[in-house]
Design a protein around this motif. Structure first.
Motif, PDB file in Angstrom:
ATOM      1  N   PHE A 113      -2.574  11.541  -4.562  1.00  0.00           N
ATOM      2  CA  PHE A 113      -3.935  11.310  -4.079  1.00  0.00           C
ATOM      3  C   PHE A 113      -4.708  12.608  -3.888  1.00  0.00           C
ATOM      4  N   GLY A 114      -4.086  13.583  -3.308  1.00  0.00           N
ATOM      5  CA  GLY A 114      -4.769  14.830  -2.976  1.00  0.00           C
ATOM      6  C   GLY A 114      -5.227  15.634  -4.177  1.00  0.00           C
ATOM      7  N   ASN A 115      -4.833  15.247  -5.374  1.00  0.00           N
ATOM      8  CA  ASN A 115      -5.259  15.941  -6.587  1.00  0.00           C
ATOM      9  C   ASN A 115      -6.497  15.319  -7.222  1.00  0.00           C
ATOM     10  N   TYR A 116      -6.946  14.222  -6.672  1.00  0.00           N
ATOM     11  CA  TYR A 116      -8.003  13.437  -7.308  1.00  0.00           C
ATOM     12  C   TYR A 116      -9.316  13.490  -6.536  1.00  0.00           C
ATOM     13  N   VAL A 117     -10.405  13.570  -7.282  1.00  0.00           N
ATOM     14  CA  VAL A 117     -11.728  13.328  -6.716  1.00  0.00           C
ATOM     15  C   VAL A 117     -11.850  11.812  -6.502  1.00  0.00           C
ATOM     16  N   MET A 118     -12.368  11.457  -5.354  1.00  0.00           N
ATOM     17  CA  MET A 118     -12.524  10.042  -5.024  1.00  0.00           C
ATOM     18  C   MET A 118     -14.004   9.697  -4.917  1.00  0.00           C
ATOM     19  N   SER A 119     -14.331   8.511  -5.373  1.00  0.00           N
ATOM     20  CA  SER A 119     -15.715   8.064  -5.322  1.00  0.00           C
ATOM     21  C   SER A 119     -15.778   6.604  -4.909  1.00  0.00           C
ATOM     22  N   TRP A 120     -16.931   6.249  -4.384  1.00  0.00           N
ATOM     23  CA  TRP A 120     -17.267   4.854  -4.142  1.00  0.00           C
ATOM     24  C   TRP A 120     -18.409   4.486  -5.085  1.00  0.00           C
ATOM     25  N   TYR A 121     -18.272   3.338  -5.711  1.00  0.00           N
ATOM     26  CA  TYR A 121     -19.293   2.767  -6.570  1.00  0.00           C
ATOM     27  C   TYR A 121     -19.637   1.384  -6.045  1.00  0.00           C
ATOM     28  N   ARG A 122     -20.756   0.861  -6.517  1.00  0.00           N
ATOM     29  CA  ARG A 122     -21.089  -0.519  -6.190  1.00  0.00           C
ATOM     30  C   ARG A 122     -21.756  -1.180  -7.390  1.00  0.00           C
ATOM     31  N   GLN A 123     -21.664  -2.486  -7.395  1.00  0.00           N
ATOM     32  CA  GLN A 123     -22.216  -3.234  -8.532  1.00  0.00           C
ATOM     33  C   GLN A 123     -22.697  -4.599  -8.070  1.00  0.00           C
ATOM     34  N   VAL A 124     -23.870  -4.964  -8.567  1.00  0.00           N
ATOM     35  CA  VAL A 124     -24.396  -6.313  -8.357  1.00  0.00           C
ATOM     36  C   VAL A 124     -24.423  -7.006  -9.714  1.00  0.00           C
ATOM     37  N   PRO A 125     -24.352  -8.318  -9.714  1.00  0.00           N
ATOM     38  CA  PRO A 125     -24.333  -9.052 -10.989  1.00  0.00           C
ATOM     39  C   PRO A 125     -25.543  -8.703 -11.853  1.00  0.00           C
ATOM     40  N   GLY A 126     -25.270  -8.436 -13.127  1.00  0.00           N
ATOM     41  CA  GLY A 126     -26.344  -8.150 -14.057  1.00  0.00           C
ATOM     42  C   GLY A 126     -26.787  -6.707 -14.095  1.00  0.00           C
ATOM     43  N   LYS A 127     -26.186  -5.878 -13.250  1.00  0.00           N
ATOM     44  CA  LYS A 127     -26.560  -4.470 -13.224  1.00  0.00           C
ATOM     45  C   LYS A 127     -25.336  -3.606 -13.460  1.00  0.00           C
ATOM     46  N   GLU A 128     -25.586  -2.365 -13.883  1.00  0.00           N
ATOM     47  CA  GLU A 128     -24.486  -1.434 -14.093  1.00  0.00           C
ATOM     48  C   GLU A 128     -23.923  -0.974 -12.752  1.00  0.00           C
ATOM     49  N   ARG A 129     -22.661  -0.619 -12.810  1.00  0.00           N
ATOM     50  CA  ARG A 129     -22.029  -0.067 -11.625  1.00  0.00           C
ATOM     51  C   ARG A 129     -22.652   1.298 -11.328  1.00  0.00           C
ATOM     52  N   GLU A 130     -22.989   1.546 -10.075  1.00  0.00           N
ATOM     53  CA  GLU A 130     -23.631   2.801  -9.716  1.00  0.00           C
ATOM     54  C   GLU A 130     -22.790   3.560  -8.694  1.00  0.00           C
ATOM     55  N   ARG A 131     -22.811   4.874  -8.838  1.00  0.00           N
ATOM     56  CA  ARG A 131     -22.043   5.711  -7.917  1.00  0.00           C
ATOM     57  C   ARG A 131     -22.810   5.876  -6.604  1.00  0.00           C
ATOM     58  N   VAL A 132     -22.099   5.684  -5.535  1.00  0.00           N
ATOM     59  CA  VAL A 132     -22.684   5.772  -4.201  1.00  0.00           C
ATOM     60  C   VAL A 132     -22.361   7.107  -3.550  1.00  0.00           C
ATOM     61  N   ALA A 133     -21.102   7.515  -3.654  1.00  0.00           N
ATOM     62  CA  ALA A 133     -20.663   8.738  -2.973  1.00  0.00           C
ATOM     63  C   ALA A 133     -19.396   9.256  -3.630  1.00  0.00           C
ATOM     64  N   SER A 134     -19.214  10.572  -3.549  1.00  0.00           N
ATOM     65  CA  SER A 134     -18.000  11.214  -4.057  1.00  0.00           C
ATOM     66  C   SER A 134     -17.529  12.261  -3.078  1.00  0.00           C
ATOM     67  N   ILE A 135     -16.239  12.559  -3.150  1.00  0.00           N
ATOM     68  CA  ILE A 135     -15.666  13.595  -2.294  1.00  0.00           C
ATOM     69  C   ILE A 135     -14.616  14.345  -3.098  1.00  0.00           C
ATOM     70  N   SER A 136     -14.622  15.649  -2.956  1.00  0.00           N
ATOM     71  CA  SER A 136     -13.676  16.482  -3.690  1.00  0.00           C
ATOM     72  C   SER A 136     -12.253  16.225  -3.218  1.00  0.00           C
ATOM     73  N   ASN A 137     -11.287  16.736  -3.986  1.00  0.00           N
ATOM     74  CA  ASN A 137      -9.896  16.441  -3.652  1.00  0.00           C
ATOM     75  C   ASN A 137      -9.502  16.979  -2.286  1.00  0.00           C
ATOM     76  N   SER A 138     -10.090  18.087  -1.883  1.00  0.00           N
ATOM     77  CA  SER A 138      -9.778  18.648  -0.563  1.00  0.00           C
ATOM     78  C   SER A 138     -10.610  18.040   0.552  1.00  0.00           C
ATOM     79  N   GLY A 139     -11.669  17.370   0.175  1.00  0.00           N
ATOM     80  CA  GLY A 139     -12.592  16.821   1.166  1.00  0.00           C
ATOM     81  C   GLY A 139     -13.697  17.774   1.563  1.00  0.00           C
ATOM     82  N   GLY A 140     -13.704  18.957   0.976  1.00  0.00           N
ATOM     83  CA  GLY A 140     -14.665  19.966   1.394  1.00  0.00           C
ATOM     84  C   GLY A 140     -16.056  19.776   0.848  1.00  0.00           C
ATOM     85  N   THR A 141     -16.164  18.974  -0.206  1.00  0.00           N
ATOM     86  CA  THR A 141     -17.469  18.758  -0.833  1.00  0.00           C
ATOM     87  C   THR A 141     -17.716  17.276  -0.985  1.00  0.00           C
TER      88      THR A 141
END
Length: 116
Positions: A29-57
């Protein structure tokens, strides 16, 4: 076996809050950038937030800045999305995503519904 499992979705009134979490297993887990996305029917999935692998960014989409916060706990293999001042337009299925180079993993999603 790689797994990303989201928790915390539900139905809340406009102006309320929800805290989502995504627990990871099967990869470092600690090697990966993590993100949250969201999607509503009929629309493309959109990125909401991201965090670097260390959490610093962290980065947030303009539409959620000042209302959402992303964080992670690498000891618990978990990424969080704190959502405040929720609006009906935040209604969507929320997904977490892990990415490192060519390796990309997605969770199954959790429904968030905001009533007006």
């Amino acid at each position: 076996q790689v797994q990303l499992v989201e928790f915390g979705g539900g139905l809340v009134q406009s102006g309320g809050f929800l805290n989502l979490s995504c627990r990871a297993s099967g990869f470092t887990f600690g090697n990966y950038v993590m993100s949250w996305y969201r999607q509503v029917p009929g629309k493309e999935r959109e990125r909401v937030a991201s965090i670097s692998n260390s959490g610093g960014t962290t980065t947030l989409a303009d539409i959620v800045k000042g209302r959402f916060t992303i964080s992670r706990d690498n000891a618990k293999n978990t990424v969080y999305l704190q959502m405040n001042s929720l609006k009906p337009e935040d209604t969507a299925v929320y997904y977490c995503k892990a990415i490192r180079g060519q390796s990309v993993y997605w969770g199954q999603g959790t429904q968030v519904t905001i009533s007006s």
